[in-house]
Design a protein around this motif. Structure first.
Motif: not given
Length: 74
Positions: A3-16
């Protein structure tokens, strides 16, 4: 860690759309992905998760799940 890794990806890929960011996501296919976001992503993983990630395996990763596997191997 997943879940933490998914949160990191969500914080970087804000347009997705956050609902599209799953372990099966092929993040390099997203329009927002570039060499700059790659650096930003590695930095975010290192700082937010407290793990070092090797560049060569990361470059070969196709999905977010692959990145998780790399982290778990460390």
């Amino acid at each position: 860690m997943e879940q933490k890794l998914l949160e990191v990806f969500r914080s970087v890929f804000t347009e997705v759309d956050p609902s599209e960011i799953t372990l099966d996501s092929e993040f390099r296919e997203w329009d927002q992905y570039s060499s700059l976001t790659q650096v930003e992503l590695i930095d975010a993983i290192t700082s937010q998760l407290g793990v070092k990630i090797k560049l060569r395996p990361f470059i070969k990763a196709e999905t977010i799940g692959d990145v998780l596997d790399i982290i778990n191997e460390e």
